[in-house]
Design a protein around this motif. Sequence first.
Motif, PDB file in Angstrom:
ATOM      1  N   ARG A 296     -13.045 -54.266 -25.389  1.00 12.69           N
ATOM      2  CA  ARG A 296     -13.983 -53.145 -25.525  1.00 12.69           C
ATOM      3  C   ARG A 296     -14.788 -52.894 -24.254  1.00 12.69           C
ATOM      4  O   ARG A 296     -15.541 -51.922 -24.179  1.00 12.69           O
ATOM      5  CB  ARG A 296     -14.955 -53.421 -26.673  1.00 12.69           C
ATOM      6  CG  ARG A 296     -14.648 -52.706 -27.970  1.00 12.69           C
ATOM      7  CD  ARG A 296     -13.289 -52.948 -28.517  1.00 12.69           C
ATOM      8  NE  ARG A 296     -13.117 -52.279 -29.810  1.00 12.69           N
ATOM      9  CZ  ARG A 296     -12.046 -52.388 -30.552  1.00 12.69           C
ATOM     10  NH1 ARG A 296     -11.043 -53.137 -30.144  1.00 12.69           N
ATOM     11  NH2 ARG A 296     -11.950 -51.752 -31.699  1.00 12.69           N
ATOM     12  N   ALA A 297     -14.665 -53.758 -23.267  1.00  9.68           N
ATOM     13  CA  ALA A 297     -15.399 -53.556 -22.021  1.00  9.68           C
ATOM     14  C   ALA A 297     -14.689 -52.575 -21.096  1.00  9.68           C
ATOM     15  O   ALA A 297     -15.202 -52.251 -20.029  1.00  9.68           O
ATOM     16  CB  ALA A 297     -15.586 -54.889 -21.298  1.00  9.68           C
TER      17      ALA A 297
ATOM     18  N   ARG B 214     -19.755 -48.209 -20.433  1.00 10.64           N
ATOM     19  CA  ARG B 214     -19.406 -49.570 -20.037  1.00 10.64           C
ATOM     20  C   ARG B 214     -20.093 -50.532 -20.997  1.00 10.64           C
ATOM     21  O   ARG B 214     -21.269 -50.366 -21.318  1.00 10.64           O
ATOM     22  CB  ARG B 214     -19.887 -49.907 -18.613  1.00 10.64           C
ATOM     23  CG  ARG B 214     -19.154 -49.246 -17.483  1.00 10.64           C
ATOM     24  CD  ARG B 214     -17.663 -49.493 -17.447  1.00 10.64           C
ATOM     25  NE  ARG B 214     -17.225 -50.862 -17.570  1.00 10.64           N
ATOM     26  CZ  ARG B 214     -16.919 -51.649 -16.529  1.00 10.64           C
ATOM     27  NH1 ARG B 214     -17.060 -51.210 -15.298  1.00 10.64           N
ATOM     28  NH2 ARG B 214     -16.461 -52.857 -16.732  1.00 10.64           N
ATOM     29  N   ARG B 215     -19.363 -51.537 -21.425  1.00 11.71           N
ATOM     30  CA  ARG B 215     -19.973 -52.558 -22.278  1.00 11.71           C
ATOM     31  C   ARG B 215     -20.680 -53.580 -21.402  1.00 11.71           C
ATOM     32  O   ARG B 215     -20.080 -54.181 -20.513  1.00 11.71           O
ATOM     33  CB  ARG B 215     -18.917 -53.251 -23.138  1.00 11.71           C
ATOM     34  CG  ARG B 215     -19.509 -54.376 -23.967  1.00 11.71           C
ATOM     35  CD  ARG B 215     -18.527 -54.944 -24.962  1.00 11.71           C
ATOM     36  NE  ARG B 215     -19.100 -56.099 -25.637  1.00 11.71           N
ATOM     37  CZ  ARG B 215     -18.546 -56.702 -26.686  1.00 11.71           C
ATOM     38  NH1 ARG B 215     -17.406 -56.250 -27.182  1.00 11.71           N
ATOM     39  NH2 ARG B 215     -19.128 -57.750 -27.239  1.00 11.71           N
TER      40      ARG B 215
ATOM     41  N   ASP C  69     -23.248 -56.614 -22.397  1.00 17.94           N
ATOM     42  CA  ASP C  69     -23.890 -57.260 -23.539  1.00 17.94           C
ATOM     43  C   ASP C  69     -25.307 -57.750 -23.265  1.00 17.94           C
ATOM     44  O   ASP C  69     -26.155 -57.737 -24.163  1.00 17.94           O
ATOM     45  CB  ASP C  69     -23.052 -58.456 -24.005  1.00 17.94           C
ATOM     46  CG  ASP C  69     -21.745 -58.038 -24.658  1.00 17.94           C
ATOM     47  OD1 ASP C  69     -21.574 -56.834 -24.937  1.00 17.94           O
ATOM     48  OD2 ASP C  69     -20.890 -58.915 -24.890  1.00 17.94           O
TER      49      ASP C  69
ATOM     50  N   TRP D 175     -19.206 -60.013 -22.755  1.00 20.18           N
ATOM     51  CA  TRP D 175     -18.851 -59.014 -21.752  1.00 20.18           C
ATOM     52  C   TRP D 175     -20.155 -58.525 -21.134  1.00 20.18           C
ATOM     53  O   TRP D 175     -20.929 -57.813 -21.775  1.00 20.18           O
ATOM     54  CB  TRP D 175     -18.107 -57.846 -22.389  1.00 20.18           C
ATOM     55  CG  TRP D 175     -16.732 -58.189 -22.862  1.00 20.18           C
ATOM     56  CD1 TRP D 175     -15.555 -58.013 -22.187  1.00 20.18           C
ATOM     57  CD2 TRP D 175     -16.370 -58.767 -24.123  1.00 20.18           C
ATOM     58  NE1 TRP D 175     -14.493 -58.449 -22.934  1.00 20.18           N
ATOM     59  CE2 TRP D 175     -14.964 -58.922 -24.141  1.00 20.18           C
ATOM     60  CE3 TRP D 175     -17.097 -59.181 -25.242  1.00 20.18           C
ATOM     61  CZ2 TRP D 175     -14.277 -59.456 -25.217  1.00 20.18           C
ATOM     62  CZ3 TRP D 175     -16.418 -59.718 -26.317  1.00 20.18           C
ATOM     63  CH2 TRP D 175     -15.025 -59.850 -26.296  1.00 20.18           C
ATOM     64  N   SER D 176     -20.411 -58.927 -19.916  1.00 20.29           N
ATOM     65  CA  SER D 176     -21.645 -58.505 -19.274  1.00 20.29           C
ATOM     66  C   SER D 176     -21.404 -58.315 -17.787  1.00 20.29           C
ATOM     67  O   SER D 176     -20.458 -58.872 -17.218  1.00 20.29           O
ATOM     68  CB  SER D 176     -22.770 -59.526 -19.515  1.00 20.29           C
ATOM     69  OG  SER D 176     -24.032 -58.896 -19.476  1.00 20.29           O
TER      70      SER D 176
END
Length: 285
Positions: free
Chosen positions: A23-24, A58-59, A61, A96-97
């Motif tokens: 999902r990123a 953009r993902r 987190d 996801w960061s």
Amino acid sequence: MPVIPPRPRHPPPDYVQNPYFDRAWPQHMYLNPSSPVLPTLQFPPGFNISTTPLITFRRVDLLLSTTELEILHREKHPEMYEEEGNFTLFSDEAVWSLSPTTYIEDLFLLPLPYGNYANLIVSTAGHWTTSMFSGYATIDGLISFFAEAMHAWATHTQLALSHDSGVLLPGGQKKNRNVLVRAYLPGHEDCHTHRSPTAQIPPMKWNWYNWGSIPEFNHVFQDLLANHSYPNIHFLPIDRPARLRPDAHATGDCLHIIAGAGVLEGWTEYVWHYTTWFLGGVEGE
């Protein structure tokens, strides 16, 4: 004027065939070159339909990268590493960061023709859990570190915005870019027992994940941005309407709100009014 080659567009992932796709993956929305409304629109100088996205997702987190958070934590809390020689901040839970340098300086502040974004919308602390940050046994300590981390994030973000020349408007005027921090929405326990909106926010029974502490995380950000040191970062406490809608979840999901229930649509309209009317001025006005 030189011809700008179009940025390659990759086909979007098929989430039906592969629901576990990352999902990123960055997702862009562009204007359709054949749209009948195109002749009615005015574009800023340098806008290119093939390369200038209208919106990008953009993902991110945690708002900071895990490396940045580990460095910051060691600086702020060296005693935790001295007391426990094998202390680690994160578990092996997937995350996801990105660094704000990646999604602010290298994306949000991109000039035309590859970018011309006016507003960046982020949310607060959905992934700040003690299962992710396994170095913390209790949520209270994690909330304190969240406050330290978001101070660092806001300082970095405001500095980048202060050095930016602004978003370009039709006619060549410029306006300041802004970052909007949306209060995160906790889920509703037992959401599928509800068939209508509630008059009061349903209380938590089991405090799944960090849901019961989300209001505290939100208050941390709200208090931080009340400081006039961050004139281009704005907190939007728009979570209450959704917290009154335990009936607005998809089957098997008590966290995410479905489209069509009015919640997401209300957020969109509010953000549009806020950015258009409250933040809509151009330089010199």
